[in-house]
Motif scaffolding. Sequence first.
Motif, short mmCIF file in Angstrom:
data_model
loop_
_atom_site.label_atom_id
_atom_site.label_comp_id
_atom_site.label_asym_id
_atom_site.label_seq_id
_atom_site.Cartn_x
_atom_site.Cartn_y
_atom_site.Cartn_z
N VAL A 1 9.80 0.02 2.94
CA VAL A 1 10.98 -0.79 3.26
C VAL A 1 11.15 -0.91 4.77
O VAL A 1 11.47 -2.00 5.28
N LEU A 2 10.93 0.17 5.50
CA LEU A 2 11.06 0.13 6.95
C LEU A 2 10.08 -0.86 7.59
O LEU A 2 10.37 -1.45 8.64
N ILE A 3 8.94 -1.06 6.97
CA ILE A 3 7.95 -2.00 7.48
C ILE A 3 8.26 -3.43 7.04
O ILE A 3 8.19 -4.36 7.83
N ALA A 4 8.60 -3.61 5.78
CA ALA A 4 8.77 -4.97 5.24
C ALA A 4 10.12 -5.60 5.58
O ALA A 4 10.19 -6.80 5.83
N GLU A 5 11.17 -4.81 5.60
CA GLU A 5 12.51 -5.38 5.78
C GLU A 5 12.66 -6.19 7.07
O GLU A 5 13.18 -7.31 7.02
N PRO A 6 12.24 -5.69 8.21
CA PRO A 6 12.43 -6.48 9.44
C PRO A 6 11.73 -7.84 9.42
O PRO A 6 12.29 -8.83 9.89
N VAL A 7 10.52 -7.89 8.87
CA VAL A 7 9.82 -9.19 8.85
C VAL A 7 10.45 -10.14 7.85
O VAL A 7 10.50 -11.34 8.08
N GLU B 1 0.83 -1.21 0.00
CA GLU B 1 0.00 0.00 0.00
C GLU B 1 0.86 1.26 0.00
O GLU B 1 0.62 2.20 -0.77
N LEU B 2 1.88 1.28 0.84
CA LEU B 2 2.77 2.44 0.90
C LEU B 2 3.54 2.63 -0.41
O LEU B 2 3.74 3.77 -0.86
N THR B 3 3.95 1.54 -1.02
CA THR B 3 4.67 1.63 -2.29
C THR B 3 3.80 2.26 -3.37
O THR B 3 4.26 3.11 -4.13
N ARG B 4 2.53 1.85 -3.43
CA ARG B 4 1.60 2.44 -4.41
C ARG B 4 1.43 3.94 -4.17
O ARG B 4 1.12 4.69 -5.09
N GLN B 5 1.63 4.39 -2.94
CA GLN B 5 1.51 5.80 -2.59
C GLN B 5 2.85 6.53 -2.73
O GLN B 5 2.99 7.66 -2.27
N ASN B 6 3.82 5.87 -3.36
CA ASN B 6 5.17 6.43 -3.56
C ASN B 6 5.86 6.74 -2.23
O ASN B 6 6.62 7.70 -2.12
N ARG B 7 5.61 5.92 -1.23
CA ARG B 7 6.24 6.06 0.08
C ARG B 7 7.16 4.86 0.30
O ARG B 7 7.01 4.09 1.23
N LEU B 8 8.14 4.73 -0.58
CA LEU B 8 9.00 3.56 -0.62
C LEU B 8 9.83 3.40 0.65
O LEU B 8 10.00 2.28 1.15
N ASP C 1 0.26 -5.66 -6.63
CA ASP C 1 -0.12 -4.96 -5.40
C ASP C 1 0.86 -3.82 -5.12
O ASP C 1 0.48 -2.81 -4.53
N PHE C 2 2.10 -3.98 -5.53
CA PHE C 2 3.12 -2.96 -5.30
C PHE C 2 3.14 -1.92 -6.43
O PHE C 2 3.41 -0.76 -6.18
N THR C 3 2.86 -2.35 -7.64
CA THR C 3 2.94 -1.43 -8.77
C THR C 3 1.62 -0.77 -9.11
O THR C 3 1.59 0.27 -9.75
N GLY C 4 0.53 -1.41 -8.70
CA GLY C 4 -0.78 -0.91 -9.07
C GLY C 4 -1.15 -1.23 -10.50
O GLY C 4 -2.14 -0.75 -11.02
#
Length: 63
Positions: A25-31, A14-21, A53-56
């Motif tokens: 990354v801060l959310i996905a990388e740790p998991v 969702e954040l990637t689609r909003q151009n908040r890369l 889902d990431f590109t829209g």
Amino acid sequence: MRPSTLRALKRAAELTRQNRLTEAVLIAEPVILAADEYEGAEILRWLAEHVNDFTGQDLKETP
């Protein structure tokens, strides 16, 4: 895959689609880094199946 991992991946998409890369990354990388080999394989499959889902964009429509 743990529900918390799936939630993090969906939020990152969702954040990637909003151009908040950076936030994505801060959310996905740790998991992703905390995943064992089995969950890591599930994450890779999920990412491959949910690229749009990431590109829209729907890759089936792209030539």
